[in-house]
Write an enzyme that holds these catalytic residues in place. Structure first.
Site, mmCIF file in Angstrom:
data_model
loop_
_atom_site.group_PDB
_atom_site.id
_atom_site.type_symbol
_atom_site.label_atom_id
_atom_site.label_comp_id
_atom_site.label_asym_id
_atom_site.label_seq_id
_atom_site.Cartn_x
_atom_site.Cartn_y
_atom_site.Cartn_z
ATOM 1 N N MET A 1 5.734 -10.577 -0.818
ATOM 2 C CA MET A 1 5.662 -10.284 -2.249
ATOM 3 C C MET A 1 6.300 -11.381 -3.097
ATOM 4 O O MET A 1 7.206 -11.126 -3.891
ATOM 5 C CB MET A 1 6.333 -8.929 -2.533
ATOM 6 C CG MET A 1 5.716 -7.773 -1.774
ATOM 7 S SD MET A 1 3.947 -7.646 -2.028
ATOM 8 C CE MET A 1 3.935 -6.911 -3.658
ATOM 9 N N ILE B 1 5.322 -15.275 -5.221
ATOM 10 C CA ILE B 1 4.404 -16.354 -5.612
ATOM 11 C C ILE B 1 4.945 -17.646 -4.994
ATOM 12 O O ILE B 1 6.151 -17.890 -5.039
ATOM 13 C CB ILE B 1 4.385 -16.513 -7.159
ATOM 14 C CG1 ILE B 1 4.087 -15.175 -7.833
ATOM 15 C CG2 ILE B 1 3.450 -17.633 -7.577
ATOM 16 C CD1 ILE B 1 2.653 -14.873 -8.061
ATOM 17 N N ASN C 1 -3.792 -15.552 2.945
ATOM 18 C CA ASN C 1 -3.297 -14.288 2.403
ATOM 19 C C ASN C 1 -4.380 -13.233 2.560
ATOM 20 O O ASN C 1 -5.570 -13.560 2.628
ATOM 21 C CB ASN C 1 -2.952 -14.434 0.919
ATOM 22 C CG ASN C 1 -2.355 -13.169 0.345
ATOM 23 O OD1 ASN C 1 -1.512 -12.517 0.975
ATOM 24 N ND2 ASN C 1 -2.786 -12.771 -0.837
ATOM 25 N N HIS D 1 -5.751 -9.597 0.736
ATOM 26 C CA HIS D 1 -5.615 -8.825 -0.504
ATOM 27 C C HIS D 1 -6.461 -7.551 -0.379
ATOM 28 O O HIS D 1 -7.615 -7.623 0.076
ATOM 29 C CB HIS D 1 -6.088 -9.666 -1.692
ATOM 30 C CG HIS D 1 -5.917 -8.966 -2.990
ATOM 31 N ND1 HIS D 1 -4.681 -8.804 -3.586
ATOM 32 C CD2 HIS D 1 -6.807 -8.343 -3.801
ATOM 33 C CE1 HIS D 1 -4.829 -8.111 -4.707
ATOM 34 N NE2 HIS D 1 -6.103 -7.826 -4.860
ATOM 35 N N ASP E 1 -4.041 -14.867 -6.150
ATOM 36 C CA ASP E 1 -5.090 -14.311 -5.284
ATOM 37 C C ASP E 1 -6.439 -14.991 -5.528
ATOM 38 O O ASP E 1 -7.495 -14.362 -5.425
ATOM 39 C CB ASP E 1 -5.227 -12.784 -5.504
ATOM 40 C CG ASP E 1 -3.949 -12.048 -5.130
ATOM 41 O OD1 ASP E 1 -3.301 -12.450 -4.155
ATOM 42 O OD2 ASP E 1 -3.602 -11.068 -5.815
HETATM 43 C C1 GRF Z 1 -1.602 -4.959 2.437
HETATM 44 O O1 GRF Z 1 -2.303 -3.982 1.717
HETATM 45 C C2 GRF Z 1 -2.104 -6.333 2.069
HETATM 46 O O2 GRF Z 1 -3.451 -6.348 1.718
HETATM 47 C C3 GRF Z 1 -1.250 -6.676 0.873
HETATM 48 O O3 GRF Z 1 0.007 -6.125 1.158
HETATM 49 C C4 GRF Z 1 -0.139 -5.024 2.050
HETATM 50 C C5 GRF Z 1 0.740 -5.297 3.220
HETATM 51 O O4 GRF Z 1 0.766 -4.225 4.123
HETATM 52 N N1 GRF Z 1 -1.209 -8.098 0.660
HETATM 53 P P1 GRF Z 1 1.497 -4.386 5.529
HETATM 54 O O5 GRF Z 1 2.945 -4.773 5.216
HETATM 55 O O6 GRF Z 1 0.794 -5.461 6.281
HETATM 56 O O7 GRF Z 1 1.415 -3.064 6.187
#
Ligand code: GRF
Length: 206
Positions: free
Chosen positions: A95, A97, A112, A114, A150
């Site tokens: 989480m 940038i 990444n 998304h 993204d």
């Molecule tokens: C996922 O939904 C991914 O698409 C997003 O963050 C979430 C991470 O989930 N970027 P996890 O920690 O891999 O379970």
């Protein structure tokens, strides 16, 4: 431009539960994905994903990001990744940038995932935005990371239906199942050296 990582060593960055990391680790363990997880780095000490990585006996690093200059933090992350000879960085629910310092250290070397069909619904709370907008299909996207939110070139996508009965949780779960499948597939494609980038298009050579 052909993308060819120097080796198959992955660096995973995560901030939360780590289910994508775990799916990738499982694919590697089962021999379906030929790669090594060189290091798992988290900026959140209590991230479940970090604990999952420790349980698997992987090299883990907790690096606090609070009250630190973005570039300083990124420089340290890059140093750790380089020390572990990582050639492909995999953001798995990380989480933050990334600054230029990070991007320039791994050109077309950061992926990444998304939980939406980009370019729709970038940023946080993608599944709730999806429901609020009322689209009938959603899904997930694996893309190269660049300096846009993204917005980097897309490697793989998967589609799921949005059901009338969905809330953010049920939709997220349906999307997550596809995330767990396509992330490893996209990593494999990139490692295989079959990806070619032309403008925004990522083409896969046979
Ligand atoms: C996922 O939904 C991914 O698409 C997003 O963050 C979430 C991470 O989930 N970027 P996890 O920690 O891999 O379970």
């Amino acid at each position: 431009m052909k993308i060819q990582p120097a080796n198959r060593r992955l660096g995973i960055l995560l901030s939360g539960r780590g289910s994508n990391f775990e799916a990738i680790a499982n694919q590697i363990a089962s021999g379906k994905l030929r790669a090594d997880i060189a290091v798992v780095i988290s900026n959140v000490e209590t991230a479940a994903g970090l604990e999952r990585a420790r349980t698997r006996g992987l090299e883990t690093v907790y690096l606090p990001s609070k009250q630190r200059q973005r570039e300083d933090f990124d420089r340290e992350v890059v140093e750790i990744l380089k020390k572990h000879d990582v050639s492909l960085v995999v953001l798995a629910g990380f989480m933050r940038i990334l600054s230029r310092v990070f991007l320039e250290a791994f050109p077309f070397g950061i992926l990444n995932i998304h939980p939406a069909l980009l370019p729709s619904f970038p940023g946080t709370d993608a599944q709730q935005k999806t429901l609020d907008y009322g689209v009938k299909f959603s899904g997930c996207t694996v893309h190269f990371v660049d300096d846009t939110l993204d917005g980097g070139p897309i490697i793989a996508q998967a589609v799921v239906p949005v059901l009338d009965s969905d809330d953010a949780e049920t939709l997220s779960l349906r999307i997550l199942r596809e995330e767990h499948r396509i992330y490893s597939e996209a990593i494999d494609l990139v490692l295989s050296g079959r990806c070619e980038i032309e403008g925004r298009r990522v083409r896969i050579r046979d």
